[in-house]
Design a protein around this motif. Structure first.
Motif, short mmCIF file in Angstrom:
data_model
loop_
_atom_site.label_atom_id
_atom_site.label_comp_id
_atom_site.label_asym_id
_atom_site.label_seq_id
_atom_site.Cartn_x
_atom_site.Cartn_y
_atom_site.Cartn_z
N ALA A 1 52.03 133.69 91.23
CA ALA A 1 52.81 133.74 92.39
C ALA A 1 53.93 132.64 92.20
O ALA A 1 54.73 132.55 93.02
CB ALA A 1 51.76 133.06 93.73
N LEU A 2 53.63 131.77 91.07
CA LEU A 2 54.72 130.86 90.97
C LEU A 2 55.89 131.59 90.54
O LEU A 2 56.98 131.13 90.95
CB LEU A 2 54.38 129.69 89.98
CG LEU A 2 53.19 128.62 90.26
CD1 LEU A 2 53.00 127.89 89.31
CD2 LEU A 2 53.64 127.85 91.42
N ASP A 3 55.66 132.45 89.63
CA ASP A 3 56.81 133.40 89.06
C ASP A 3 57.45 134.06 90.37
O ASP A 3 58.55 134.13 90.29
CB ASP A 3 56.18 134.44 88.21
CG ASP A 3 55.98 133.78 86.74
OD1 ASP A 3 55.16 134.27 85.91
OD2 ASP A 3 56.61 132.58 86.68
N THR A 4 56.61 134.42 91.08
CA THR A 4 57.26 135.23 92.42
C THR A 4 58.18 134.28 93.17
O THR A 4 59.19 134.66 93.73
CB THR A 4 55.98 135.90 93.06
OG1 THR A 4 55.31 136.87 92.32
CG2 THR A 4 56.68 136.69 94.38
N MET A 5 57.67 133.30 93.56
CA MET A 5 58.40 132.29 94.30
C MET A 5 59.79 131.69 93.74
O MET A 5 60.78 131.64 94.06
CB MET A 5 57.58 131.16 94.62
CG MET A 5 56.44 131.13 95.25
SD MET A 5 55.14 129.85 95.59
CE MET A 5 56.29 128.48 96.16
N ALA A 6 59.72 131.83 92.25
CA ALA A 6 60.87 131.34 91.50
C ALA A 6 61.97 132.24 91.41
O ALA A 6 63.22 132.17 91.63
CB ALA A 6 60.47 130.99 89.91
N ALA A 7 61.48 133.51 91.62
CA ALA A 7 62.35 134.78 91.43
C ALA A 7 63.26 134.86 92.70
O ALA A 7 64.10 135.40 92.94
CB ALA A 7 61.47 136.08 91.17
#
Length: 256
Positions: free
Chosen positions: A248-254
């Protein structure tokens, strides 16, 4: 040390006859136990048939050439050369799965654990190889083993020297069996340590709590944790999250 009394004259003293030697060792032990059982049977005045004798094993022994067969010689040579590469992997990945959290308590042993078990293995292997080389040099009345250092380059030099003289070592009656069996045992030990145990892999994202590149995951585990002992000191401890939470960190960063 290899017990020549277990094998017939001319049998290969290396690994190809290991199962046969074990079968005959077990047979000799069974004969001793049978003799004790017969004595007990006689002393007790038992009637009928005495205890049955153990069956002699039908174990085949392969011939040496002259001490070690050609197949085992090839195996020992390949294994000796592979030890060098395996130890490189051991050193590369050793600290990843063997290091403990500084706050982790270990109660099984009062002795402190080594900070680098992989380097301990390297030093122990170097000592064994030097002892083997020194013993063979002494048998040939050659100069003592030269100093080659204490690290991986020293291992490469030792392996290269022993590989060069391997044919002669494997035909020496006082050194062939011990060296062949020892090389194979060391190879198994390092192979298990270098490849079979899980590794801790560092994750690319920063820890959302301490903002350091200290997130990691053990192979085969579904949790990711921060290895910074000071992370979350005022919040109950370092970050621990699931793989889904990390993704989810990747999703938030994107999305930002």
């Amino acid at each position: 040390m290899f017990d020549r009394s277990i094998s017939p004259e001319g049998a290969c003293v290396s690994i190809c006859n290991h199962r046969s030697r074990q079968a005959w060792i077990a047979y000799h032990k069974a004969r001793e136990a049978h003799a004790d059982a017969v004595d007990a049977w006689v002393n007790a005045g038992q009637q009928g048939e005495p205890p049955a004798e153990p069956e002699m094993p039908e174990a085949r022994f392969y011939a040496g050439d002259p001490l070690i067969c050609a197949r085992d010689k090839a195996t020992v040579r390949a294994t000796l050369l592979d030890v060098d590469e395996l130890m490189t992997l051991r050193l590369l990945h050793g600290d990843g799965y063997e290091s403990r959290d500084q706050n982790e308590r270990v109660s099984r042993s009062p002795e402190p654990s080594s900070p680098s078990p992989a380097h301990d293995d390297l030093n122990e292997l170097l000592c064994w190889l030097r002892a083997q080389e020194d013993a063979y040099r002494t048998s040939q009345r050659w100069p003592t083993v030269p100093y080659r250092g204490e690290s991986a380059p020293a291992l490469t030099s030792s392996v290269a020297w022993l590989a060069t003289h391997l044919d002669s070592i494997l035909t020496h009656p006082d050194h062939a069996a011990e060296f062949a069996v020892g090389v194979l045992a060391w190879h198994r030990r390092i192979d298990v340590a270098a490849k079979s145990k899980p590794r801790r892999r560092t994750k690319s994202r920063l820890c959302p709590q301490c903002n350091l590149a200290t997130l990691s995951q053990m192979d085969g585990e579904d949790r990711i944790e921060c290895r910074n002992r000071d992370c979350g000191a005022s919040r109950g401890g370092p970050v621990v999250m699931t793989v889904e939470e990390y993704d989810a960190l990747d999703t938030m960063a994107a999305a930002s």
